[in-house]
Design an enzyme around this catalytic site. Structure first.
Site, PDB file in Angstrom:
ATOM      1  N   ARG A 150       0.503  -1.349  -0.193  1.00  0.00           N
ATOM      2  CA  ARG A 150       0.087   0.071  -0.114  1.00  0.00           C
ATOM      3  C   ARG A 150       0.940   1.449  -0.152  1.00  0.00           C
ATOM      4  NH1 ARG A 150      -2.662  -3.445  -0.595  1.00  0.00           N
ATOM      5  NH2 ARG A 150      -5.185  -3.916  -0.153  1.00  0.00           N
TER       6      ARG A 150
ATOM      7  N   SER B 220     -10.500  -0.242   3.405  1.00  0.00           N
ATOM      8  CA  SER B 220      -9.625  -0.350   4.219  1.00  0.00           C
ATOM      9  C   SER B 220      -9.505   1.523   4.359  1.00  0.00           C
ATOM     10  CB  SER B 220      -8.191  -0.986   4.179  1.00  0.00           C
ATOM     11  OG  SER B 220      -9.130  -2.453   3.674  1.00  0.00           O
TER      12      SER B 220
ATOM     13  N   GLU C 172      -4.176   4.394   6.077  1.00  0.00           N
ATOM     14  CA  GLU C 172      -4.450   4.192   4.686  1.00  0.00           C
ATOM     15  C   GLU C 172      -4.955   5.139   4.177  1.00  0.00           C
ATOM     16  OE1 GLU C 172      -5.668  -0.149   2.253  1.00  0.00           O
ATOM     17  OE2 GLU C 172      -6.212   1.928   1.271  1.00  0.00           O
TER      18      GLU C 172
HETATM   19  N1  EPU Z   1     -11.547 -10.541  10.228  1.00  0.00           N
HETATM   20  C1  EPU Z   1     -12.288  -9.338  11.426  1.00  0.00           C
HETATM   21  N2  EPU Z   1     -12.978  -9.221  11.115  1.00  0.00           N
HETATM   22  C2  EPU Z   1     -13.754  -8.028  10.022  1.00  0.00           C
HETATM   23  C3  EPU Z   1     -13.190  -7.876   8.809  1.00  0.00           C
HETATM   24  C4  EPU Z   1     -12.186  -9.065   9.348  1.00  0.00           C
HETATM   25  O1  EPU Z   1     -11.632 -10.454  12.505  1.00  0.00           O
HETATM   26  O2  EPU Z   1     -14.307  -7.179  10.663  1.00  0.00           O
HETATM   27  C5  EPU Z   1     -10.857 -11.212   9.843  1.00  0.00           C
HETATM   28  C6  EPU Z   1     -11.060 -11.594   8.569  1.00  0.00           C
HETATM   29  O3  EPU Z   1     -11.511 -13.288   9.201  1.00  0.00           O
HETATM   30  C7  EPU Z   1      -9.848 -12.129   7.958  1.00  0.00           C
HETATM   31  C8  EPU Z   1      -8.719 -11.280   8.273  1.00  0.00           C
HETATM   32  O4  EPU Z   1      -8.888 -10.149   9.072  1.00  0.00           O
HETATM   33  O5  EPU Z   1      -9.122 -13.679   8.935  1.00  0.00           O
HETATM   34  C9  EPU Z   1      -8.610 -10.289   7.023  1.00  0.00           C
HETATM   35  O6  EPU Z   1      -9.298  -9.656   6.308  1.00  0.00           O
HETATM   36  P1  EPU Z   1      -9.886  -9.424   5.067  1.00  0.00           P
HETATM   37  O7  EPU Z   1      -9.885 -10.735   4.264  1.00  0.00           O
HETATM   38  O8  EPU Z   1     -11.189  -8.697   5.091  1.00  0.00           O
HETATM   39  O9  EPU Z   1      -8.887  -8.317   4.897  1.00  0.00           O
HETATM   40  P2  EPU Z   1      -7.967  -7.272   5.638  1.00  0.00           P
HETATM   41  O10 EPU Z   1      -6.759  -7.302   5.694  1.00  0.00           O
HETATM   42  O11 EPU Z   1      -8.564  -6.096   5.941  1.00  0.00           O
HETATM   43  C10 EPU Z   1      -6.899  -6.350   3.078  1.00  0.00           C
HETATM   44  C11 EPU Z   1      -7.243  -5.289   2.155  1.00  0.00           C
HETATM   45  C12 EPU Z   1      -8.167  -4.621   1.569  1.00  0.00           C
HETATM   46  C13 EPU Z   1      -8.646  -6.319   0.553  1.00  0.00           C
HETATM   47  C14 EPU Z   1      -8.624  -7.422   1.865  1.00  0.00           C
HETATM   48  C15 EPU Z   1      -8.687  -8.472   1.082  1.00  0.00           C
HETATM   49  C16 EPU Z   1      -5.603  -3.621   3.518  1.00  0.00           C
HETATM   50  C17 EPU Z   1      -5.411  -2.387   4.424  1.00  0.00           C
HETATM   51  N3  EPU Z   1      -6.648  -3.806   2.995  1.00  0.00           N
HETATM   52  O12 EPU Z   1      -8.159  -6.212   3.901  1.00  0.00           O
HETATM   53  O13 EPU Z   1      -8.127  -3.955   0.603  1.00  0.00           O
HETATM   54  O14 EPU Z   1      -9.408  -5.993   0.123  1.00  0.00           O
HETATM   55  O15 EPU Z   1      -7.592  -7.636   2.497  1.00  0.00           O
HETATM   56  O16 EPU Z   1      -7.778  -8.829   0.106  1.00  0.00           O
HETATM   57  O17 EPU Z   1      -4.489  -4.409   3.018  1.00  0.00           O
HETATM   58  C18 EPU Z   1      -8.192  -1.321   0.710  1.00  0.00           C
HETATM   59  O18 EPU Z   1      -7.255  -0.992   1.145  1.00  0.00           O
HETATM   60  O19 EPU Z   1      -9.262  -0.113   1.016  1.00  0.00           O
HETATM   61  C19 EPU Z   1      -8.839  -3.128   0.666  1.00  0.00           C
HETATM   62  C20 EPU Z   1     -10.309  -2.510   0.327  1.00  0.00           C
END
Ligand code: EPU
Length: 341
Positions: free
Chosen positions: A165, A239, A335
């Site tokens: 990012r 995010s 972010e």
């Molecule tokens: N999780 C929770 N609670 C929640 C949401 C998620 O415990 O409310 C847990 C999920 O169960 C999962 C983990 O957190 O095990 C990761 O969640 P998720 O797969 O939704 O990914 P994220 O790390 O929250 C990142 C990116 C997103 C991207 C997703 C999928 C960043 C800052 N964000 O989110 O990117 O879509 O992975 O690859 O790296 C963005 O940058 O705007 C964005 C949406």
């Protein structure tokens, strides 16, 4: 081609609709660029200048005293270069429209980045990524106006300082380059990347473990629709915090205490931890301060319920980062770029 009109200039411009978080803000000057030829007429860089695309990664926490350049240049070009196809998209194109057009033409490599809001020009700024892939993987080069020298430049992948990012456009050279066009190398061969846990679960659920390009894109879109609010209905910037990246030993210590904390290895040996999990565990999911809140379906997403002020948002950011730091010893970083006085 008729000569393009001069760029439109608006003084004391309302910015609230130009950022998907939609906080109230104004700019001293707004210049709307719709064609590369209009760049020649752009006045020398004001001390404060900001380039804005789709506005999904910029949050205005106050008025902007300088000039905002709104990048609305359009156009897509496709060139055969052997096994790969070079796709060059003007910076003002909508990112998801580009993903759909590539899918329609049988060009592969960016399916997992479907439905990321924002423009093509914003994609390299923060090296957009989702479901196991990042822009940097298919990025070839970009064209930009260097506002420092006034020259058009071509920057290769190695020149862009891409990280998680992150890029030089967001850090060291913030405000220096006005990106006009981004070129990607896509493939006619489909090699789906389905390793990301929630994606492989979704593909298994619909019986598409070995998906077609359309099945893969549809699965990504379902996941995003469920977890991320449509900014057209509920203002947000995706995010809101980066997932923290820790040295392997620090991550291990934390994981010994919280074994359920989701984490991913980084290519350099460090570990990326799920900030969403920490925020949810501390009870923030669905909570609001004023009209700024944490989205009920995803703890990493902050939302503007309609009338949020910068003060509401700043209070919420501070409360969340303080609480995560107290409990997990990690200082989360936003972010999106927070801009304004
Ligand atoms: N999780 C929770 N609670 C929640 C949401 C998620 O415990 O409310 C847990 C999920 O169960 C999962 C983990 O957190 O095990 C990761 O969640 P998720 O797969 O939704 O990914 P994220 O790390 O929250 C990142 C990116 C997103 C991207 C997703 C999928 C960043 C800052 N964000 O989110 O990117 O879509 O992975 O690859 O790296 C963005 O940058 O705007 C964005 C949406």
């Amino acid at each position: 081609m008729p000569a393009p009109r001069e760029a439109e200039v608006v003084r004391d411009a309302d910015l609230s609709r130009l950022s998907t978080f939609r906080l109230p803000a104004r700019a001293a000057e707004l210049v709307v660029i719709e064609h590369p030829d209009q760049l020649a007429g752009l006045a020398p860089p004001a001390s404060d200048e900001l380039v804005l695309g789709g506005g999904s990664n910029t949050v205005f926490i106050g008025d902007f005293p300088g000039r905002v350049v709104l990048d609305r240049m359009r156009g897509l070009r496709f060139e055969e270069t052997g096994d790969t196809v070079r796709v060059s998209a003007a910076a003002g194109e909508n990112w998801h429209r580009l993903v759909r057009e590539c899918l329609r033409r049988g060009l592969h490599g960016i399916e997992n980045l479907a439905m990321i809001p924002g423009s093509v020009g914003a994609a390299p700024m923060q090296n957009i990524g989702a479901y196991g892939i990042e822009l940097a993987e298919c990025f070839e080069f970009l064209q930009a106006l260097d506002r420092r020298s006034g020259e058009m430049v071509r920057l290769e992948r190695e020149d862009c300082g891409f990280g998680y990012r992150d890029s030089r456009f967001k850090s060291a050279d913030r405000g220096r380059f006005l990106i006009t066009e981004v070129s990607l190398g896509l493939s006619r061969n489909f090699r789906p990347q389905t390793g990301y846990a929630s994606l492989s679960e979704e593909l298994a659920r619909v019986g598409a473990v070995d998906p077609t390009p359309r099945q893969l894109t549809a699965a990504i879109m379902r996941l995003r629709r469920h977890r991320l609010p449509d900014p057209g209905r509920l203002a947000n910037s995706g995010s809101f915090f980066k997932n923290p990246v820790l040295a392997a030993s620090d991550a291990e210590a934390l994981l010994a205490e919280y074994p359920a904390l989701p984490h991913w290895p980084m290519p350099d040996g460090r570990a990326k931890l799920a900030a969403a999990w920490m925020i949810e565990r501390l009870g923030w999911k669905g909570r609001s301060l004023g009209d700024a809140g944490v989205y009920r379906n995803h703890a990493l997403v902050l939302v503007n319920h309609g009338r949020a002020t910068a003060a509401d948002l700043l209070r919420l950011i501070e409360a969340i980062t303080d609480s995560v730091e107290r409990h997990f010893g990690i200082r989360l970083e936003p972010e999106p770029m927070l801009v304004g006085r």
